[in-house]
Design a protein around this motif. Structure first.
Motif: not given
Length: 100
Positions: A32-47, A90-96
């Motif tokens: 799977q190829r994900i364009p970096l410019k399309d990333i909205i957020y990255i967050i930790p999850t326990n999913s 940018e960092t969001d203060g919640d490890d994301g």
């Protein structure tokens, strides 16, 4: 027995890599190829959702058009590598990371 071997190959053949402008998530026989410019957020999850992630220390990457859950071995290094390529995250203060 061949089916079990095939499943193990797919399960343990999970790799993540970055180019200057894309994240590649290789899972078994597909990439799977994900364009970096399309990333909205990255967050930790326990999913516990089925995902190309071999660990329970997972991160969710939400991008325009979808999301994916992965588990990079070096989460902090992964975040740094993403931020080097996408300064708008940018960092969001919640490890994301979140798009500014």
């Amino acid at each position: 027995m061949p089916g079990a071997i095939l499943l193990l190959l797919i399960f343990f053949n999970v790799k993540y890599s970055l180019s200057d402008d894309e994240l590649f998530v290789k899972n078994g026989f597909s990439t799977q190829r994900i364009p970096l410019k399309d990333i909205i957020y990255i967050i930790p999850t326990n999913s516990m959702l089925s995902a190309p992630a071999l660990s329970l220390e997972r991160i969710e990457i939400r991008y325009e058009g979808g999301s994916i859950v992965i588990s990079p071995k070096d989460k902090d290094g992964f975040y740094r590598a993403i931020q080097e390529r996408v300064p708008a995250l940018e960092t969001d203060g919640d490890d994301g990371l979140i798009r500014n």
